[in-house]
Design an enzyme around this catalytic site. Structure first.
Site, PDB file in Angstrom:
ATOM      1  N   ASP A 124       3.211  -0.889   5.348  1.00 50.28           N
ATOM      2  CA  ASP A 124       4.643  -0.898   5.037  1.00 50.28           C
ATOM      3  C   ASP A 124       5.457  -1.286   6.268  1.00 50.28           C
ATOM      4  OD1 ASP A 124       7.139  -0.216   3.536  1.00 50.28           O
ATOM      5  OD2 ASP A 124       7.254   1.297   5.104  1.00 50.28           O
ATOM      6  N   ARG A 169       9.796  -8.624   5.720  1.00 47.40           N
ATOM      7  CA  ARG A 169      10.836  -8.805   4.690  1.00 47.40           C
ATOM      8  C   ARG A 169      12.209  -8.936   5.336  1.00 47.40           C
ATOM      9  NH1 ARG A 169      10.174  -3.564   1.798  1.00 47.40           N
ATOM     10  NH2 ARG A 169      12.055  -4.181   0.691  1.00 47.40           N
ATOM     11  N   SER A 216       7.817   0.757  -0.997  1.00 52.07           N
ATOM     12  CA  SER A 216       7.935   1.067   0.431  1.00 52.07           C
ATOM     13  C   SER A 216       8.312   2.543   0.635  1.00 52.07           C
ATOM     14  CB  SER A 216       8.997   0.147   1.044  1.00 52.07           C
ATOM     15  OG  SER A 216       9.397   0.569   2.316  1.00 52.07           O
ATOM     16  N   LYS A 221       5.598   6.005   1.816  1.00 51.32           N
ATOM     17  CA  LYS A 221       5.799   6.871   2.985  1.00 51.32           C
ATOM     18  C   LYS A 221       5.807   8.346   2.599  1.00 51.32           C
ATOM     19  CE  LYS A 221       9.117   4.013   4.243  1.00 51.32           C
ATOM     20  NZ  LYS A 221       9.704   2.799   4.769  1.00 51.32           N
TER      21      LYS A 221
END
Ligand code: URA
Ligand code: CA
Length: 434
Positions: free
Chosen positions: A161, A168, A183, A187
């Site tokens: 990520d 990105r 994303s 986490k």
């Protein structure tokens, strides 16, 4: 498998399989898939989206790209809360002790980060002696004993990520629901959450500016959670103006204490009760969301929420007496009032810009290297909808330097007064509980 074939498949609108997504994420993490191929794939996803199964697969592939935190030695269901980011959002400080007081284990791993104010750890460090440099074993023991502890981020969580988010950022592929949702969820799951409560912000100060976009993001995250065996609920809440009155580290600790005593700002109190009742319910400490809410109100009323905050601070070296004597928190050298230039009603308080004003005072970090001034920040004396008389204070500025003209200018430009009556904004737009 060849990456070029998978890019083509996504470009042409087909679904990627679990094996294909694992191949991509493993290859990108270990460097065998280069940035240029990953950029092309991110753009193909940006245009063609991802189905529910693909999103869940992408999330879990990112979870398994690095370390995961094992909280199995902590008794009970570990529920984590995540906010998509607000200005002066003091809810984490309130929610931890609040839900811990009714028996929900809060095992929080937290960071510092950039922003208008510091992260949760910075805010807590406004309490003299408090620290998060504790061993894993002590962390687990503390959560079992007190139901709450906070530890600094450690280990190599979701490296895929990290890499993909950075990519990105420079390839115009950040604002895609599938990519954002996976994303964020990766986490939380890597950090050990069994269940997740999401506060998706909407409005000027938020990532998603409209309720519709925020709802789509919330639904995407709830669906991922439920698809990978983590009960997830979400709300959409207002971030057109900052939450509560305080924006700043020590100021927010004081605001959290007030709220835990039942004397906090109305919006912060309501949001904490709503998110908290979801957490209590998901932790299976209450039969319904309504009864969870009753339990939390009781914990505020009988002082156990505040006592939980004190125990938590002391267990990690902090001076717990600040709970009864908040004037012991770091104090800024100067205060200034931002006086209203006319009579009327407050019509806008642009959240992110007001946050930037707090940052100009030193309340937040612009870069990783910046030092935070824990004492400084802003206290809003008026919120949207409040009436105001010329000369009355809109904001109190807490500063450690004497010239705050740039801060005042920024605030005047972003707090508007209307001659007509203004409605208070809705606080909670939507609740997504299944
Ligand atoms: N926050 C995240 O953690 N990831 C995103 O993709 C966007 C916002
Ligand atoms: Ca606040």
């Amino acid at each position: 498998m060849r990456m070029v074939d998978l890019i083509e498949k996504k470009r042409d609108g087909f679904e990627l399989s679990t094996e294909e997504i694992n191949f991509i994420i493993n290859g990108y993490t270990d460097g065998s898939i280069p940035d240029y191929q990953m950029s092309a794939l991110a753009m193909a996803i940006y245009f063609n989206g991802m189905g529910e199964k693909e999103r869940a697969d992408l999330t879990m592939a990112m979870v398994h790209s690095g370390d995961t935190i094992d909280l199995s030695e902590i008794e009970g269901i570990k529920v984590d809360k995540h906010s998509t980011g607000g200005v002066g959002d003091t809810t984490t400080l309130v929610l931890g002790p609040l839900v811990a007081a009714v028996g929900v284990p809060v095992a929080k791993m937290s960071g510092r980060g950039l922003g208008h104010t510091g992260g949760t750890i910075d805010k807590l460090e406004a309490v003299e002696g408090f620290h998060v440099e504790i061993e894993n074993e002590e962390f687990i023991n503390l959560v079992n004993k007190n139901k709450i502890a906070v530890i600094g981020q450690s280990g190599n969580l979701t490296p895929a990520d990290k890499k993909l988010y950075a990519l990105r950022d420079v390839t115009a592929t950040v604002d895609n629901i599938a990519l954002i949702a996976s994303s964020i969820m990766s986490k939380k799951i890597a950090a050990g959450a069994d269940a997740i409560v999401l506060d998706v912000k909407t409005g000027a100060g938020a990532f998603m500016k409209t309720v519709e976009d925020s709802e789509q993001l919330a639904k995407a995250m709830v669906s991922i959670g439920n698809n990978v065996g983590r009960n997830t609920m979400a709300i959409i809440s207002d971030m057109s103006q900052p939450l509560g009155f305080a924006i700043g580290n020590a100021l927010e600790v004081k605001e959290a204490i007030d709220t835990l005593k039942g004397e906090g700002p109305e919006d912060l109190t309501e949001l904490s009760l709503t998110l908290g009742s979801y957490m209590v319910y998901l932790a299976k400490k209450a039969e319904s969301i309504e009864s969870a809410r009753t339990m939390l109100k009781q914990a505020i009323k009988d002082g156990s929420a505040l006592a939980s905050f004190k125990t938590f601070l002391e267990a990690q070296g902090g001076d717990g007496t600040i709970v009864d004597n908040p004037e012991k928190l770091p104090k800024a050298q100067y205060t200034f009032e931002l006086e209203a230039k006319e009579d009327g009603y407050v019509s806008t308080i642009v959240a992110d810009e007001v946050g930037t004003a707090a940052m100009l005072l030193g309340a937040g970090r612009a870069t990783k290297e910046s030092e935070i001034d824990l004492a400084v920040g802003l206290m809003l004396n008026k919120k949207i909808g409040d009436s105001v008389v010329k000369g009355e204070s809109l904001v109190t500025i807490y500063s450690n330097f004497e010239d705050v003209s740039a801060v005042k200018e920024k605030l005047y430009a972003n707090i508007t007064i209307s001659s007509e009556r203004v409605e208070k904004p809705t606080l909670i737009y939507k609740q997504i509980t299944e």
